[in-house]
Design a protein around this motif. Structure first.
Motif, PDB file in Angstrom:
ATOM      1  N   ALA A 107       0.855  -1.188   0.000  1.00  0.00           N
ATOM      2  CA  ALA A 107       0.000   0.000   0.000  1.00  0.00           C
ATOM      3  C   ALA A 107       0.891   1.238   0.000  1.00  0.00           C
ATOM      4  O   ALA A 107       2.041   1.194   0.424  1.00  0.00           O
ATOM      5  CB  ALA A 107      -0.887  -0.003   1.237  1.00  0.00           C
ATOM      6  N   GLN A 108       0.346   2.336  -0.462  1.00  0.00           N
ATOM      7  CA  GLN A 108       1.099   3.596  -0.482  1.00  0.00           C
ATOM      8  C   GLN A 108       0.623   4.467   0.666  1.00  0.00           C
ATOM      9  O   GLN A 108      -0.568   4.570   0.931  1.00  0.00           O
ATOM     10  CB  GLN A 108       0.884   4.316  -1.806  1.00  0.00           C
ATOM     11  CG  GLN A 108       1.647   5.630  -1.889  1.00  0.00           C
ATOM     12  CD  GLN A 108       1.506   6.272  -3.249  1.00  0.00           C
ATOM     13  OE1 GLN A 108       1.752   5.625  -4.259  1.00  0.00           O
ATOM     14  NE2 GLN A 108       1.118   7.538  -3.264  1.00  0.00           N
ATOM     15  N   VAL A 109       1.560   5.096   1.349  1.00  0.00           N
ATOM     16  CA  VAL A 109       1.227   6.008   2.435  1.00  0.00           C
ATOM     17  C   VAL A 109       1.864   7.361   2.141  1.00  0.00           C
ATOM     18  O   VAL A 109       2.999   7.437   1.683  1.00  0.00           O
ATOM     19  CB  VAL A 109       1.684   5.466   3.811  1.00  0.00           C
ATOM     20  CG1 VAL A 109       3.176   5.245   3.864  1.00  0.00           C
ATOM     21  CG2 VAL A 109       1.251   6.383   4.941  1.00  0.00           C
ATOM     22  N   SER A 110       1.083   8.404   2.349  1.00  0.00           N
ATOM     23  CA  SER A 110       1.629   9.764   2.233  1.00  0.00           C
ATOM     24  C   SER A 110       1.263  10.519   3.502  1.00  0.00           C
ATOM     25  O   SER A 110       0.194  10.307   4.074  1.00  0.00           O
ATOM     26  CB  SER A 110       1.090  10.466   0.991  1.00  0.00           C
ATOM     27  OG  SER A 110      -0.294  10.657   1.101  1.00  0.00           O
ATOM     28  N   TYR A 111       2.177  11.374   3.939  1.00  0.00           N
ATOM     29  CA  TYR A 111       1.942  12.139   5.160  1.00  0.00           C
ATOM     30  C   TYR A 111       2.810  13.386   5.134  1.00  0.00           C
ATOM     31  O   TYR A 111       3.753  13.507   4.349  1.00  0.00           O
ATOM     32  CB  TYR A 111       2.224  11.295   6.405  1.00  0.00           C
ATOM     33  CG  TYR A 111       3.635  10.758   6.500  1.00  0.00           C
ATOM     34  CD1 TYR A 111       4.613  11.414   7.249  1.00  0.00           C
ATOM     35  CD2 TYR A 111       3.992   9.583   5.852  1.00  0.00           C
ATOM     36  CE1 TYR A 111       5.902  10.918   7.344  1.00  0.00           C
ATOM     37  CE2 TYR A 111       5.271   9.072   5.946  1.00  0.00           C
ATOM     38  CZ  TYR A 111       6.221   9.746   6.689  1.00  0.00           C
ATOM     39  OH  TYR A 111       7.504   9.247   6.786  1.00  0.00           O
TER      40      TYR A 111
END
Length: 191
Positions: A107-111
């Protein structure tokens, strides 16, 4: 040379110590033995903040599994903030439509972090390819096999019952023979 390397490591540690770092662990809650066509597969994402600063505007987005239908939850989750040392999680469930092998991509996570001008983008752990068995194979592996055990019990009991009734009939005929001999002896004595 060694001192310069040590100074660089300390500087990197100080810089890294003041920023948010998220790790996303992707896992499946369904036992691997119970993954079959027509069955449900539950996927969990645990998001850990292992940094020393808060992460904000977190978005975790997973990829839909091929030949699956989403039945509960969502492929995308958002969190406003995850403080240092804290974690969040979310779960979704899909129904698998075909047997075979499925890929569970990361999965891709952005923060956002306090020191970054643009969102930080990273990926979760990636799971190995997962075999999906047919519904018939799953039933064969996990059923109580009532029919098979009934047939086995009947076949195992027949020889035992046959031997028992044979012995019983032999004992009955022996008793009749002894009774007949005693009867004839008592008849002779009475005469």
């Amino acid at each position: 040379m060694k001192v310069a390397g040590l100074v660089c490591l300390i500087a990197l540690a100080c810089v890294a110590a003041e920023k948010a770092t998220l790790l996303v662990h992707k896992s499946i809650d369904t036992e691997i033995d119970n993954v079959f066509a027509g069955g449900n597969l539950t996927v969990r994402h645990n998001v850990f903040n292992v940094g020393d600063a808060s992460a904000t505007n977190i978005v975790v987005e997973d990829v839909m599994i091929e030949n699956a239908k989403l039945v509960d939850g969502a492929l995308k989750a958002s969190f406003d903030i995850i403080e240092p040392g804290q974690n969040e999680s979310y779960v979704y469930t899909v129904t698998l439509s075909e047997a075979g092998i499925i890929d569970l991509a990361s999965a891709q996570v952005s923060y956002e972090t306090s020191d970054a001008t643009e969102p930080v983008v990273s990926h979760s752990t990636e799971l190995p390819r997962l075999p999906v068995m047919t519904a018939q194979e799953h039933k064969r592996r996990h059923s109580y096999h009532i029919e098979e055990w009934s047939v086995f019990t009947l076949i195992a009991a027949l020889p035992t019952l046959l031997a028992y009734f044979s012995l019983l009939s032999t004992q009955t005929s022996n008793v009749r023979g002894i009774d007949a001999k005693l009867y004839s002896k008592t008849q002779k004595k009475q005469q």
